[in-house]
Write a protein that holds these residues in place. Structure first.
Motif, PDB file in Angstrom:
ATOM      1  N   CYS A  36       6.178  -7.105  -8.194  1.00  0.00           N
ATOM      2  CA  CYS A  36       7.353  -7.327  -7.036  1.00  0.00           C
ATOM      3  C   CYS A  36       8.113  -7.726  -8.307  1.00  0.00           C
ATOM      4  O   CYS A  36       8.407  -8.522  -8.786  1.00  0.00           O
ATOM      5  N   ASP A  66       8.866   2.737  -6.696  1.00  0.00           N
ATOM      6  CA  ASP A  66       8.884   0.913  -5.872  1.00  0.00           C
ATOM      7  C   ASP A  66       7.769   2.388  -5.179  1.00  0.00           C
ATOM      8  O   ASP A  66       7.493   3.019  -5.022  1.00  0.00           O
ATOM      9  N   GLU A  67       6.570   0.451  -4.229  1.00  0.00           N
ATOM     10  CA  GLU A  67       5.499   1.141  -3.968  1.00  0.00           C
ATOM     11  C   GLU A  67       5.779   0.204  -2.610  1.00  0.00           C
ATOM     12  O   GLU A  67       5.544  -1.726  -2.857  1.00  0.00           O
ATOM     13  N   LYS A  68       5.903   0.419  -1.356  1.00  0.00           N
ATOM     14  CA  LYS A  68       5.260  -0.653  -0.322  1.00  0.00           C
ATOM     15  C   LYS A  68       4.172  -1.785  -0.463  1.00  0.00           C
ATOM     16  O   LYS A  68       3.708  -0.600  -0.338  1.00  0.00           O
ATOM     17  N   GLU A  69       4.479  -3.173   0.308  1.00  0.00           N
ATOM     18  CA  GLU A  69       2.914  -3.058   0.030  1.00  0.00           C
ATOM     19  C   GLU A  69       3.249  -4.722   1.003  1.00  0.00           C
ATOM     20  O   GLU A  69       3.667  -5.607   0.578  1.00  0.00           O
ATOM     21  N   GLY A  70       3.007  -4.351   2.366  1.00  0.00           N
ATOM     22  CA  GLY A  70       3.168  -5.573   3.225  1.00  0.00           C
ATOM     23  C   GLY A  70       5.033  -6.150   3.149  1.00  0.00           C
ATOM     24  O   GLY A  70       5.445  -5.496   3.176  1.00  0.00           O
ATOM     25  N   TRP A  72       6.413  -7.195   0.235  1.00  0.00           N
ATOM     26  CA  TRP A  72       6.676  -6.972  -0.699  1.00  0.00           C
ATOM     27  C   TRP A  72       7.269  -5.246  -1.428  1.00  0.00           C
ATOM     28  O   TRP A  72       6.711  -4.694  -1.133  1.00  0.00           O
ATOM     29  N   ASN A  74       5.915  -3.059  -4.452  1.00  0.00           N
ATOM     30  CA  ASN A  74       5.433  -3.651  -6.157  1.00  0.00           C
ATOM     31  C   ASN A  74       6.513  -2.088  -6.560  1.00  0.00           C
ATOM     32  O   ASN A  74       6.804  -1.333  -6.574  1.00  0.00           O
ATOM     33  N   LYS A  76       5.807  -0.403 -10.472  1.00  0.00           N
ATOM     34  CA  LYS A  76       5.042   0.282 -11.271  1.00  0.00           C
ATOM     35  C   LYS A  76       5.464   1.188 -12.262  1.00  0.00           C
ATOM     36  O   LYS A  76       6.067   2.467 -12.105  1.00  0.00           O
TER      37      LYS A  76
END
Lengths: 128, 128
Positions: A36, A66-70, A72, A74, A76
């Motif tokens: 993140c 980008d990928e949402k995770e809660g 944050w 992330n 990759k």
DNA sequence: TTGACATTTTGACAATCATCGAAATGAAAA
DNA sequence: TTTTCATTTCGATGATTGTCAAAATGTCAA
């Protein structure tokens, strides 16, 4: 892979994206592991907004997503990366991996866990 | 080939050198055939001093060398090119060779003979 | 030696860039 | 809802860049 032909303009954009040392550092980190923004910020020691802007350059160039995770976001390396981008990335990863700075960065990767981070004074704020 | 290790700074310099469309055009031309400044100038249609400055960037990055030949200075791809530079050049030549602009440039290469050149108004001077 | 001309250097200019701090946004937790 | 905090956007700044025109340099040929 994804697109048959990248325009000249787009191919130049890809090269420009990797022509900056801090963006090379970010790419090498992400090739190891998704991270993140605040983790990358803590490893590189730059302002959060600077990291964010570098990430946006790499994203527009087709290297990362980008990928949402809660709480944050992330970042990759793209799963479906273009052949051309992939070839550029191969050269980078082959010829930059012995760089002392990049080895140091990679060693920091485990310390820079988002749950441990108490960044004193990054962008004037805590990050935890 | 020539040097064991290029510094990070030097490797970035190499990437910056190829991150400019007119310098890609010049590299693609020189991969086909050594050329003097006035020939490259006539193909690209830029000011002589601009071409000269691009050539100096490519030379400092380790891609090309210059050789005196009578009145002219020929530029050509280094014989003893560094592995890293060579890998970068491979990517360029593989992925840029279909570019319409670069195909046009290559087609101009025979017209741009230093003995035929009568450049109307390049840098305000003739070139013959 | 003088003139022609290929090339480089210099100086100027507009455009782009890397960076920071501050403000705005957005989402999760209290 | 309000607070917290991760992230992005905005505005400013100093540095770098691509370009041209003009001047300087260097070399060949008459």
């Amino acid at each position: 892979m994804s697109k048959r032909f990248l325009s000249m303009r787009k191919k130049i954009e890809v090269l420009k994206a990797v022509s900056e040392p801090n963006r090379i550092r970010i790419l090498m980190l992400l090739m190891k592991k998704p991270l993140c923004v605040c983790e990358i910020t803590s490893i590189l020691g730059l302002n959060t907004s600077t990291i964010s802007s570098h990430l946006s350059v790499l994203k527009n160039a087709g290297f990362i997503i980008d990928e949402k995770e809660g709480k944050w976001i992330n970042y990759k390396i793209c799963d479906e990366i273009d052949d051309y981008n992939s070839a550029v990335l191969d050269v980078i990863s082959k010829y930059f991996s012995n760089e002392p700075q990049l080895i140091k960065d990679l060693a920091e990767i485990e310390n820079a866990n988002r749950y441990n981070l108490i960044q004193i004074e990054t962008n004037g704020k805590r990050c935890k």
